[in-house]
Design an enzyme around this catalytic site. Structure first.
Site, PDB file in Angstrom:
ATOM      1  N   GLY A 116     -16.240-173.193 -84.679  1.00 46.63           N
ATOM      2  CA  GLY A 116     -16.976-173.396 -83.434  1.00 46.63           C
ATOM      3  C   GLY A 116     -16.254-172.797 -82.248  1.00 46.63           C
ATOM      4  O   GLY A 116     -15.159-172.235 -82.377  1.00 46.63           O
ATOM      5  N   GLY A 118     -13.950-172.839 -79.917  1.00 45.48           N
ATOM      6  CA  GLY A 118     -12.766-173.642 -79.632  1.00 45.48           C
ATOM      7  C   GLY A 118     -12.214-173.447 -78.245  1.00 45.48           C
ATOM      8  O   GLY A 118     -11.483-174.298 -77.732  1.00 45.48           O
ATOM      9  N   ASP A 150      -5.544-175.944 -77.260  1.00 45.34           N
ATOM     10  CA  ASP A 150      -5.682-176.338 -75.857  1.00 45.34           C
ATOM     11  C   ASP A 150      -6.919-175.742 -75.203  1.00 45.34           C
ATOM     12  O   ASP A 150      -7.226-176.055 -74.052  1.00 45.34           O
ATOM     13  CB  ASP A 150      -4.430-175.963 -75.049  1.00 45.34           C
ATOM     14  CG  ASP A 150      -4.090-174.476 -75.155  1.00 45.34           C
ATOM     15  OD1 ASP A 150      -4.991-173.659 -75.440  1.00 45.34           O
ATOM     16  OD2 ASP A 150      -2.915-174.131 -74.939  1.00 45.34           O
ATOM     17  N   ASP A 277     -16.879-165.577 -88.998  1.00 44.14           N
ATOM     18  CA  ASP A 277     -17.155-166.216 -87.715  1.00 44.14           C
ATOM     19  C   ASP A 277     -16.953-165.271 -86.547  1.00 44.14           C
ATOM     20  O   ASP A 277     -17.262-165.616 -85.407  1.00 44.14           O
ATOM     21  CB  ASP A 277     -16.292-167.470 -87.536  1.00 44.14           C
ATOM     22  CG  ASP A 277     -14.807-167.188 -87.676  1.00 44.14           C
ATOM     23  OD1 ASP A 277     -14.374-166.873 -88.791  1.00 44.14           O
ATOM     24  OD2 ASP A 277     -14.086-167.277 -86.665  1.00 44.14           O
ATOM     25  N   ASP A 287     -15.242-160.686 -80.346  1.00 41.26           N
ATOM     26  CA  ASP A 287     -13.972-161.410 -80.476  1.00 41.26           C
ATOM     27  C   ASP A 287     -12.787-160.458 -80.644  1.00 41.26           C
ATOM     28  O   ASP A 287     -12.267-160.259 -81.748  1.00 41.26           O
ATOM     29  CB  ASP A 287     -14.025-162.406 -81.631  1.00 41.26           C
ATOM     30  CG  ASP A 287     -14.935-163.585 -81.323  1.00 41.26           C
ATOM     31  OD1 ASP A 287     -15.338-163.716 -80.154  1.00 41.26           O
ATOM     32  OD2 ASP A 287     -15.240-164.363 -82.229  1.00 41.26           O
TER      33      ASP A 287
END
Length: 514
Positions: A116, A118, A150, A277, A287
């Site tokens: 997902g 993140g 984080d 993904d 990405d």
């Protein structure tokens, strides 16, 4: 939250002047950006609604004028305080419905389960002449999918993604775009202590292969169908008239993926993390992490230091793309129905890749026709480049200077090779082919220079910009962006950006943390 008129600021922000500018002929302020969110119309199981985490004392680093123009914005205004707040997650536009999407995926060929967004938060989409464009903040804080992370991005990786997204777009390669970078002095621990940043990414959709895998492996066919219908209706409406729309969707994605990866190969681009993904359902480069552009040619080159087995090497990218399409085909099988129909769709990949790659190579060599001996010519060229570790980008750019009737003028090309007689042998075959086509040197050079870039984002160039940015000097980010937005132009004043990497660059490593 504190309210300033109709402007919603997150905690810690103050009321400030809001600039206006023209968006498709309509004066508008940053907080009233006309955001919709088509993805938010899906059932709640597809995402989690949440607010970005405010970034302490955010500041402007860079913006892309071409990306801003796609959504009707003036990039110069993005440096103003209200846009810094908006694009760092410290302010939320009135119509925004921020959310993070859930998906799953295979990572390095192994099923990783639920993943997902993140560290990504979707703000919404803006209508454009070519359809909606989603705006997504990367590095805007933890989400339910952060998996102990984080949710932040660091300045180093943000600069790399920003520059490469826009460089790939300028090369004509399908890609997500990068609108801006906003920074902060907030400390973020990776291998060492770094500072935080947020990249605003744009794409028509960020749906991935793993978005479909998520529902397949959870055995939820209803949600799988909802997602497939959302993608077809929103992005492939022509497929709705197909006899078997879900099979047609798989075939369309296979072709788009094959074409995209052929374009990667043709410019020597390596993605580095081709997990399912990270694969776009629209065939976009998505990405940017440990990517790299080929320098000294090595087909087995691995740009990702984390990839110890070389799964995502340059040579492996085409077959990994095919593998990923099989993973998507498996996920869509409950909708397609028959294995044979899914296989028929998957079979489109290899021919689509081969046809596109051969066409791109012919263009790179300035060839006008398709001949039976093309493969032999290409294979011998790459073998020669491999044996001599020739710089990928500089070789193809210099090849345009070859004159059919003047082999004695090949000095610059020959000097790229340790084995000059071997180059002479290949060049003689190449010249014979050019003569067969009655190729004209001047016309061929113009055509080749339109497809063989002079400038690509070499790792050392990005590193120089990063090092200056760490000293709060962002001029090199802007200058490098300017150069990369015109990769096919000579730009004699920027000649040094086409230089071979210095010795220190051999020690640069990028990994999944990048």
């Amino acid at each position: 939250m504190a309210l300033c008129g109709k402007i919603v600021f997150r905690a810690g922000a103050a009321c400030r002047h809001i600039a206006t500018f023209d968006l498709n002929g309509i004066a508008i302020t940053a907080p009233t950006l006309p955001l919709d969110n088509a993805f938010a119309t899906l059932p709640p199981a597809f995402y989690t609604r949440l607010m970005p985490t405010p970034l302490p004392a955010p500041y402007f680093v860079a913006a892309s004028a071409p990306a801003a123009a796609l959504i009707g914005l003036d990039a110069a205004r993005l440096a103003q305080a209200d846009y810094v707040a908006l694009l760092s997650g410290n302010m939320v536009a009135e119509r925004s419905i921020p959310l993070s999407a859930v998906y799953s995926g295979h990572q390095f060929g192994v099923w990783a389960g639920q993943l997902g967004d993140g560290r990504a938060i979707l703000l919404g989409d803006i209508a454009t002449a070519s359809g909606p464009m989603e705006l997504q903040l990367k590095g805007a804080g933890a989400t339910p999918y952060s998996r102990m992370g984080d949710g932040r991005a660091v300045l180093r990786s943000s600069i790399r993604e920003f520059l490469c997204s826009e460089a790939m777009a300028a090369l004509g390669i399908p890609t997500s775009r990068a609108l801006s970078i906003m920074g902060s002095q907030q400390g973020i621990m990776r291998e060492t202590l770094e500072t935080a940043a947020v990249v605003t990414r744009m794409a028509p959709s960020f749906v991935r292969f793993g978005s479909f895998e998520h529902w397949f492996y959870r055995k939820q066919p209803d949600e799988l169908k909802i997602l497939a219908d959302y993608v077809i209706d929103g992005f492939y409406p022509h497929l709705r008239a197909a006899a078997h729309p879900y099979q047609a969707l798989l075939a369309e994605v296979c072709v788009r993926t094959a074409h995209m990866i052929a374009q990667w190969q043709a410019v020597g681009f390596m993605h580095g993390v081709m997990n399912t993904d990270n694969m776009s359902i629209l065939g976009l480069t998505l990405d940017y992490g440990p990517f790299g552009f080929m320098e000294a040619f090595d087909a087995e080159h691995i740009c990702n230091h984390t990839d110890q087995q070389g799964r995502y090497s340059y040579a492996n990218q085409p077959q990994v793309g095919h593998w990923n399409c099989y993973a998507l085909g498996q996920a869509l099988l409950p909708l397609i129905g028959e294995v044979a129909e899914a296989q028929a769709a998957l079979d489109t990949y290899q021919s689509a890749f081969a046809d596109k790659m051969n066409a791109l190579l012919r263009a790179k060599l300035g060839l006008q026709s398709m001949q039976d001996d093309d493969t032999a010519l290409f294979d011998s060229m790459f073998a020669l480049m491999q044996a001599n570790h020739v710089d990928f980008t500089n070789f193809f750019r210099a090849l345009a200077t070859l004159q059919v009737a003047a082999p004695e003028q090949d000095t610059m090309l020959r000097d790229m090779f340790i084995d000059r007689p071997a180059f002479d042998t290949w060049a003689a075959t190449y010249r014979a082919r050019l003569r067969q086509e009655n190729s004209l040197d001047a016309e061929r050079q113009v055509a080749m220079n339109q497809v063989n870039p002079k400038y690509v984002l070499r790792n050392y160039l990005a590193q120089v910009a990063i090092e200056k940015a760490r000293q709060q000097d962002y001029t090199e980010v802007a200058k490098l962006l300017e150069v990369l937005q015109k990769p096919f132009d000579e730009q004699p004043e920027h000649q040094h950006y086409a230089a071979l990497p210095p010795d220190w660059a051999s020690h640069l490593e990028v990994s999944c943390s990048s």
